[in-house]
Design a protein around this motif. Structure first.
Motif, PDB file in Angstrom:
ATOM      1  N   TYR A 153       0.834  -1.205   0.000  1.00  0.00           N
ATOM      2  CA  TYR A 153       0.000   0.000   0.000  1.00  0.00           C
ATOM      3  C   TYR A 153       0.875   1.264   0.000  1.00  0.00           C
ATOM      4  CZ  TYR A 153       0.959  -0.157   5.058  1.00  0.00           C
ATOM      5  OH  TYR A 153       1.582  -0.199   6.283  1.00  0.00           O
ATOM      6  N   ARG A 210       5.985   1.228   5.108  1.00  0.00           N
ATOM      7  CA  ARG A 210       7.399   1.165   5.493  1.00  0.00           C
ATOM      8  C   ARG A 210       7.491   0.592   6.886  1.00  0.00           C
ATOM      9  NH1 ARG A 210      10.513   5.128   4.292  1.00  0.00           N
ATOM     10  NH2 ARG A 210       9.107   6.310   2.978  1.00  0.00           N
ATOM     11  N   ASP A 235       8.671   0.483  10.852  1.00  0.00           N
ATOM     12  CA  ASP A 235       8.904   1.502  11.871  1.00  0.00           C
ATOM     13  C   ASP A 235       9.948   1.048  12.898  1.00  0.00           C
ATOM     14  OD1 ASP A 235       7.245  -0.256  13.188  1.00  0.00           O
ATOM     15  OD2 ASP A 235       5.526   1.101  13.251  1.00  0.00           O
ATOM     16  N   GLY A 290     -10.309   2.632   8.659  1.00  0.00           N
ATOM     17  CA  GLY A 290      -9.294   2.093   9.570  1.00  0.00           C
ATOM     18  C   GLY A 290      -8.153   3.060   9.785  1.00  0.00           C
ATOM     19  N   THR A 291      -7.800   3.233  11.048  1.00  0.00           N
ATOM     20  CA  THR A 291      -6.730   4.175  11.403  1.00  0.00           C
ATOM     21  C   THR A 291      -5.721   3.520  12.352  1.00  0.00           C
ATOM     22  OG1 THR A 291      -8.220   5.061  13.092  1.00  0.00           O
ATOM     23  CG2 THR A 291      -8.083   6.277  11.014  1.00  0.00           C
ATOM     24  N   GLY A 292      -5.325   2.278  12.031  1.00  0.00           N
ATOM     25  CA  GLY A 292      -4.184   1.656  12.712  1.00  0.00           C
ATOM     26  C   GLY A 292      -2.915   2.007  11.942  1.00  0.00           C
ATOM     27  N   SER A 293      -1.849   1.243  12.141  1.00  0.00           N
ATOM     28  CA  SER A 293      -0.561   1.565  11.492  1.00  0.00           C
ATOM     29  C   SER A 293      -0.681   1.674   9.975  1.00  0.00           C
ATOM     30  CB  SER A 293       0.474   0.479  11.809  1.00  0.00           C
ATOM     31  OG  SER A 293       0.728   0.429  13.175  1.00  0.00           O
ATOM     32  N   SER A 294      -1.429   0.751   9.358  1.00  0.00           N
ATOM     33  CA  SER A 294      -1.509   0.750   7.886  1.00  0.00           C
ATOM     34  C   SER A 294      -2.265   1.973   7.396  1.00  0.00           C
ATOM     35  CB  SER A 294      -2.205  -0.520   7.384  1.00  0.00           C
ATOM     36  OG  SER A 294      -1.572  -1.669   7.868  1.00  0.00           O
ATOM     37  N   GLN A 317      -0.137   5.168   7.948  1.00  0.00           N
ATOM     38  CA  GLN A 317       0.951   5.330   6.972  1.00  0.00           C
ATOM     39  C   GLN A 317       0.417   5.715   5.593  1.00  0.00           C
ATOM     40  OE1 GLN A 317       3.243   1.681   6.954  1.00  0.00           O
ATOM     41  NE2 GLN A 317       4.705   2.540   8.397  1.00  0.00           N
ATOM     42  N   ARG A 329     -12.976   4.641  13.480  1.00  0.00           N
ATOM     43  CA  ARG A 329     -13.800   4.078  14.559  1.00  0.00           C
ATOM     44  C   ARG A 329     -13.149   4.345  15.912  1.00  0.00           C
ATOM     45  NH1 ARG A 329     -15.660  -2.051  13.955  1.00  0.00           N
ATOM     46  NH2 ARG A 329     -13.503  -2.480  14.570  1.00  0.00           N
ATOM     47  N   THR A 330     -11.816   4.151  15.962  1.00  0.00           N
ATOM     48  CA  THR A 330     -11.070   4.414  17.199  1.00  0.00           C
ATOM     49  C   THR A 330      -9.844   5.234  16.829  1.00  0.00           C
ATOM     50  OG1 THR A 330     -11.725   2.207  17.959  1.00  0.00           O
ATOM     51  CG2 THR A 330     -10.019   3.325  19.230  1.00  0.00           C
ATOM     52  N   LYS A 363      -2.818  -0.407  22.725  1.00  0.00           N
ATOM     53  CA  LYS A 363      -2.845  -0.861  21.335  1.00  0.00           C
ATOM     54  C   LYS A 363      -1.502  -0.452  20.760  1.00  0.00           C
ATOM     55  CE  LYS A 363      -7.692  -0.743  20.082  1.00  0.00           C
ATOM     56  NZ  LYS A 363      -8.671  -0.292  19.097  1.00  0.00           N
ATOM     57  N   ARG A 364      -1.052  -1.118  19.728  1.00  0.00           N
ATOM     58  CA  ARG A 364       0.296  -0.828  19.236  1.00  0.00           C
ATOM     59  C   ARG A 364       0.417   0.629  18.809  1.00  0.00           C
ATOM     60  NH1 ARG A 364       3.624  -0.547  14.941  1.00  0.00           N
ATOM     61  NH2 ARG A 364       5.504  -1.830  14.829  1.00  0.00           N
ATOM     62  N   GLY A 392      -6.748  -4.301   9.101  1.00  0.00           N
ATOM     63  CA  GLY A 392      -5.924  -5.170   9.934  1.00  0.00           C
ATOM     64  C   GLY A 392      -6.015  -6.658   9.647  1.00  0.00           C
ATOM     65  N   TRP A 394      -5.611  -6.060  19.133  1.00  0.00           N
ATOM     66  CA  TRP A 394      -5.428  -7.331  18.428  1.00  0.00           C
ATOM     67  C   TRP A 394      -4.437  -8.241  19.158  1.00  0.00           C
ATOM     68  CZ3 TRP A 394      -0.471  -8.037  17.003  1.00  0.00           C
ATOM     69  CH2 TRP A 394       0.295  -6.960  16.587  1.00  0.00           C
TER      70      TRP A 394
HETATM   71  P1  NAP Z   1      -5.024  -2.539  12.944  1.00  0.00           P
HETATM   72  O1  NAP Z   1      -4.000  -1.926  13.796  1.00  0.00           O
HETATM   73  O2  NAP Z   1      -5.768  -3.716  13.458  1.00  0.00           O
HETATM   74  O3  NAP Z   1      -6.040  -1.381  12.546  1.00  0.00           O
HETATM   75  C1  NAP Z   1      -7.250  -1.682  11.910  1.00  0.00           C
HETATM   76  C2  NAP Z   1      -8.102  -0.443  11.885  1.00  0.00           C
HETATM   77  O4  NAP Z   1      -9.304  -0.726  11.185  1.00  0.00           O
HETATM   78  C3  NAP Z   1      -8.520   0.037  13.279  1.00  0.00           C
HETATM   79  O5  NAP Z   1      -8.545   1.426  13.287  1.00  0.00           O
HETATM   80  C4  NAP Z   1      -9.927  -0.534  13.405  1.00  0.00           C
HETATM   81  O6  NAP Z   1     -10.730   0.154  14.309  1.00  0.00           O
HETATM   82  C5  NAP Z   1     -10.413  -0.338  11.986  1.00  0.00           C
HETATM   83  N1  NAP Z   1     -11.558  -1.167  11.639  1.00  0.00           N
HETATM   84  C6  NAP Z   1     -11.619  -2.507  11.536  1.00  0.00           C
HETATM   85  N2  NAP Z   1     -12.855  -2.883  11.154  1.00  0.00           N
HETATM   86  C7  NAP Z   1     -13.581  -1.746  11.015  1.00  0.00           C
HETATM   87  C8  NAP Z   1     -14.914  -1.474  10.640  1.00  0.00           C
HETATM   88  N3  NAP Z   1     -15.778  -2.451  10.352  1.00  0.00           N
HETATM   89  N4  NAP Z   1     -15.335  -0.182  10.600  1.00  0.00           N
HETATM   90  C9  NAP Z   1     -14.476   0.817  10.898  1.00  0.00           C
HETATM   91  N5  NAP Z   1     -13.192   0.623  11.257  1.00  0.00           N
HETATM   92  C10 NAP Z   1     -12.764  -0.654  11.307  1.00  0.00           C
HETATM   93  O7  NAP Z   1      -4.421  -2.986  11.517  1.00  0.00           O
HETATM   94  P2  NAP Z   1      -3.163  -2.393  10.728  1.00  0.00           P
HETATM   95  O8  NAP Z   1      -3.221  -0.925  10.682  1.00  0.00           O
HETATM   96  O9  NAP Z   1      -3.077  -3.121   9.445  1.00  0.00           O
HETATM   97  O10 NAP Z   1      -1.933  -2.782  11.629  1.00  0.00           O
HETATM   98  C11 NAP Z   1      -1.811  -4.088  12.179  1.00  0.00           C
HETATM   99  C12 NAP Z   1      -0.415  -4.271  12.703  1.00  0.00           C
HETATM  100  O11 NAP Z   1       0.460  -4.521  11.621  1.00  0.00           O
HETATM  101  C13 NAP Z   1       0.164  -3.061  13.384  1.00  0.00           C
HETATM  102  O12 NAP Z   1      -0.306  -2.877  14.690  1.00  0.00           O
HETATM  103  C14 NAP Z   1       1.637  -3.371  13.300  1.00  0.00           C
HETATM  104  O13 NAP Z   1       2.020  -4.316  14.253  1.00  0.00           O
HETATM  105  C15 NAP Z   1       1.726  -3.992  11.917  1.00  0.00           C
HETATM  106  N6  NAP Z   1       2.059  -2.946  10.948  1.00  0.00           N
HETATM  107  C16 NAP Z   1       3.289  -2.384  11.061  1.00  0.00           C
HETATM  108  C17 NAP Z   1       3.638  -1.392  10.223  1.00  0.00           C
HETATM  109  C18 NAP Z   1       4.990  -0.787  10.364  1.00  0.00           C
HETATM  110  O14 NAP Z   1       5.958  -1.397  10.676  1.00  0.00           O
HETATM  111  N7  NAP Z   1       5.096   0.440  10.160  1.00  0.00           N
HETATM  112  C19 NAP Z   1       2.762  -0.925   9.259  1.00  0.00           C
HETATM  113  C20 NAP Z   1       1.513  -1.522   9.151  1.00  0.00           C
HETATM  114  C21 NAP Z   1       1.170  -2.533  10.016  1.00  0.00           C
HETATM  115  P3  NAP Z   1     -10.823  -0.335  15.860  1.00  0.00           P
HETATM  116  O15 NAP Z   1      -9.527   0.073  16.480  1.00  0.00           O
HETATM  117  O16 NAP Z   1     -12.007   0.375  16.381  1.00  0.00           O
HETATM  118  O17 NAP Z   1     -11.002  -1.829  15.834  1.00  0.00           O
END
Ligand code: NAP
Length: 542
Positions: free
Chosen positions: A60, A64, A66, A193-197, A200, A217-218, A337-338, A389, A502
Motif C-alpha cells: 500500500y 514502510r 517503523d 481504519g486508522t491503525g498503522s496501515s 501510513q 472508529r477508534t 494498542k500498538r 488489519g 489485536w
Molecule cells: P489494525 O492496527 O488492526 O487497525 C485496523 C483499523 O481498522 C482500526 O482502526 C480498526 O478500528 C479499523 N476497523 C476494523 N474494522 C472496522 C470497521 N468495520 N469499521 C471501521 N473501522 C474498522 O491494523 P493495521 O493498521 O493493518 O496494523 C496491524 C499491525 O500490523 C500493526 O499494529 C503493526 O504491528 C503492523 N504494521 C506495522 C507497520 C509498520 O511497521 N510500520 C505498518 C503496518 C502494520 P478499531 O480500532 O475500532 O477496531
C-alpha cells in the motif's frame, strides 16, 4: 488416517523431505538457509508468487517499517550486512522486498521454494512418524519436521460491511494491495481504519487523490517516524557499528531500539518541565521509542497518562480545526494498542480535500455501488481502501487444517485460545515448530531478531535430535500449561491487557480473548537457551 495429500487430488509426483517450511518471508527464507546448511533436505511452500511474506503483500502507498532498517534486517551473515546499504532510516516496502529478493538470490534459496502453492492440510502419521502435507500443486509430500513460518500479521480482516461486494469501484485491502500501480489521481477515495496501515497510507493517498474521506472508529496514537535518508558517510559509520548495535538491541526489552534505550527513570519522579523536555526530545527523533521516554509508561497508569497527555497536546497544536483535533485524540492508554509511527498524519487533516468521519457512535451502515452510508449521510466514493488489519498471530495458522497425534486438530486444541510451549511447539503436535508463535515475543519485538532467534533454536534442536538418534520431539502438556500461565502473568504486570487490542484477539469477532505475545525479549532468549541446555526440558523426545 487417510494421507492429507491424497485428499487434494491430482497427485502427480511425490516428495519426501526432512523439513517442510510454510512461508517464504523473513522466517521461511532464513529457516531454509539454516536447515539446508545443517545438512537437512528442506523445501519451502509459499502461496505468493515471490519471496517476502509481509513485504510481498503489503504494497500500500506509504508502507514502510517503523523499526530502524539497520535493526530490521538479518544479522546472521556479516558479509550480507556489509554489502547491503539501506537508503533510509526506516526502509519503505519496495526496499525491504528488494533486500529479501537479494537474500534469496545470494543464498541460492529459490531452487527449494515452490511459489504459488498453498498448504491446506497437515496430518501427523504416527506410524511413519512423518507429516503428510496437502498442498494445491498436486505433489504428495511428507516431511519429518514442519516449520510454520506463516507470519503473525498475514491473514487479512475485511470489514463485515453490508453491500461491500456491490461497490462499483475497487475495494482494496492494505495487506493485499495490487501489484500493478493503482492510479488514485482525480479519484474520491475512502479509507476505513486508522491503525498503522491506515496512518501510513492516509498522507500519501491524500496527496494523490482528488478527495479523501477517513472513516475512523477508534483514534490511534501516532508519533512522528522521523524518517530520513541515510547518506553514504552515515551508512559507512553505521556499518562499522553493527556488532555494537546488534549486541545492544539484544538487551532491549523489545529486541530493538539499540540507539535509544528505554529510560530507567519513572515519569513522575521528575518535575513537569523536565518531563516535557524528555517527551519533546523523544517526539522529535525517537519514533516508536517515544514509549521509552520513561521506564514506566507501559506499566503505570499515571506515567501512561502523562505520555498520552503530551501526545494529545501535540494533536491540538498540529490540527487547525479544534473539532477535528478532538476527534483525533484517543481517550485510551497509550501503547496499549500498538503505537503507530507516521510521516505527516495529523498534518493531513489540515488539507481542504481531506475529511475525517467518526464512525464510532454511528458506524458505516452499508456500502452501495457509489459509496458508503453513515447515518443519514451517503458519501460518494470511487475507491474504497480497507486498512482494517489482520487476524493476528493465529489467523494464518488456523487457515491450515492441522491434525496432530490421534487426529486431534489444532483448531480443537486451541478452541479456548492458543496454547504453546515457548511459542515454538504445541502439545499433541510432534515435530511441528512455529516461528514467532503465540506465547513468544513475536509482535512485541523486532520480528527479524525474534525470527533469527527462533530459527537458530529450531535448527539446533533438529541437529540435537539427529545426533542423539531421536525421531520425534513434542511439548509436554504440563510444560505448555505452565508456559501459558507464565505468558499471562508477565502481561498482567503491564498495561497491555487493559484495552481491546489485536494482541488479545479483540479485533476478530468470536476469537478467544487471550494475550497472545510474551512481553520481554532478553529473558525469553535466556529461557529458551536453558531449556535446550537442559536436554530440551519440557519436551518429550523419542
Ligand atoms: P489494525 O492496527 O488492526 O487497525 C485496523 C483499523 O481498522 C482500526 O482502526 C480498526 O478500528 C479499523 N476497523 C476494523 N474494522 C472496522 C470497521 N468495520 N469499521 C471501521 N473501522 C474498522 O491494523 P493495521 O493498521 O493493518 O496494523 C496491524 C499491525 O500490523 C500493526 O499494529 C503493526 O504491528 C503492523 N504494521 C506495522 C507497520 C509498520 O511497521 N510500520 C505498518 C503496518 C502494520 P478499531 O480500532 O475500532 O477496531
Amino acid at each position: 488416517m487417510r494421507p492429507a495429500a491424497a485428499e487434494e487430488g491430482n497427485v502427480t509426483e511425490r516428495d519426501d523431505v526432512d523439513v517442510l517450511i510454510v512461508g517464504a518471508g523473513f522466517a521461511g527464507l532464513y529457516m531454509l538457509h539454516r536447515a539446508r546448511s545443517a545438512g537437512f533436505r528442506a523445501v519451502v511452500l509459499e502461496t505468493g508468487d515471490g519471496v517476502g511474506g509481509t513485504w510481498y503483500w503489503n504494497r500500500y502507498p506509504g508502507a514502510r517499517c517503523d523499526v530502524e532498517s539497520i535493526e530490521y534486517s538479518y544479522q546472521f551473515d556479516d558479509d550480507l550486512q556489509q554489502e547491503w546499504t539501506w537508503s533510509e532510516r526506516f526502509a519503505a516496502q519496495p526496499e525491504i522486498l528488494a533486500y529479501l529478493e537479494h537474500v534469496a538470490d545470494r543464498f541460492d534459496l529459490r531452487r527449494d521454494i515452490t511459489f504459488g502453492t498453498r498448504v491446506g492440510r497437515l496430518a501427523w502419521d504416527g506410524g511413519a512418524q512423518r507429516w503428510t502435507v496437502g498442498a494445491d500443486d498436486g505433489v504428495a509430500r511428507t516431511a519429518r519436521f514442519v516449520v510454520l513460518a506463516t507470519g503473525s500479521l498475514s491473514s487479512v480482516n475485511l470489514p463485515d460491511l453490508p453491500g461491500l461486494d456491490t461497490f462499483a469501484g475497487p475495494v482494496l485491502h492494505t495487506g493485499r494491495w495490487p501489484h500493478e500501480p493503482v492510479d488514485l489521481a482525480g479519484r474520491r477515495v475512502g479509507v476505513v481504519g486508522t491503525g498503522s496501515s491506515g496512518i501510513q497510507s492516509i498522507p500519501v493517498i491524500a496527496a494523490e487523490a482528488a478527495h479523501l474521506t477517513v472513516f475512523q472508529r477508534t483514534a490511534a496514537y501516532t508519533v512522528p517516524a522521523a524518517n530520513r535518508p541515510v547518506d553514504p558517510d552515515e551508512a559507512a559509520a553505521l556499518k562499522a557499528e553493527y556488532p555494537a548495535i546488534r549486541a545492544a538491541a539484544a538487551q532491549r526489552i523489545f529486541g530493538f531500539g539499540a540507539r535509544q534505550p528505554m529510560s530507567e527513570v519513572p515519569a513522575l519522579s521528575v518535575d513537569d518541565d523536565e518531563r516535557r523536555r524528555v517527551f519533546e526530545e523523544r517526539w522529535a527523533d525517537a519514533g516508536l521509542q517515544f514509549l521509552g521516554a520513561f521506564a514506566d509508561i507501559l506499566a503505570d497508569r499515571d506515567a501512561n497518562a502523562a505520555a498520552a497527555g503530551f501526545v494529545r497536546g501535540k494533536i491540538a497544536a498540529i490540527v487547525e480545526d479544534p473539532e477535528v483535533a478532538a476527534r483525533l485524540m484517543p481517550d485510551t492508554l497509550i501503547g496499549c494498542k500498538r503505537l503507530c509511527a507516521d510521516s505527516g498524519y495529523y498534518e493531513t487533516f489540515n488539507r481542504d480535500d481531506v475529511e475525517l468521519v467518526d464512525v464510532s457512535a454511528v458506524p458505516i451502515s452499508g456500502v452501495d455501488a457509489t459509496g458508503v452510508q453513515v447515518g443519514e449521510r451517503h458519501i460518494d466514493l470511487d475507491v474504497l481502501v480497507c486498512a482494517t488489519g489482520f487476524d493476528a498471530m493465529t489467523g494464518a495458522l488456523s487457515k491450515i487444517a492441522v491434525a496432530g497425534r490421534d487426529g486431534r486438530t489444532l483448531a480443537d486444541a486451541w478452541s479456548a485460545g492458543p496454547g504453546t510451549y515457548l511459542g515454538l511447539g504445541v502439545a499433541g503436535f510432534p515435530n511441528l515448530f512455529l516461528v514467532n508463535g503465540p506465547g513468544s515475543p513475536s509482535v512485541l519485538s523486532n520480528m527479524v531478531v525474534s525470527i533469527e532467534h527462533h530459527v537458530g533454536w529450531i535448527t539446533e534442536c533438529l541437529e540435537h535430535l539427529r545426533t542423539t538418534g531421536r525421531a520425534t520431539i513434542e511439548a509436554e502438556p504440563g510444560a505448555q500449561a505452565a508456559w501459558v500461565e507464565y505468558v499471562g502473568a508477565v502481561a498482567s504486570f503491564t498495561l497491555f491487557p487493559s484495552c481491546n487490542s489485536w494482541y488479545l484477539g479483540a479485533n476478530v469477532p468470536g476469537k478467544p480473548r487471550v494475550f497472545l505475545p510474551l512481553v520481554g525479549f532478553p529473558p525469553y532468549v535466556e529461557q529458551c537457551t536453558d531449556v535446550a541446555a537442559d536436554g530440551y526440558r519440557g519436551f518429550v523426545t523419542a
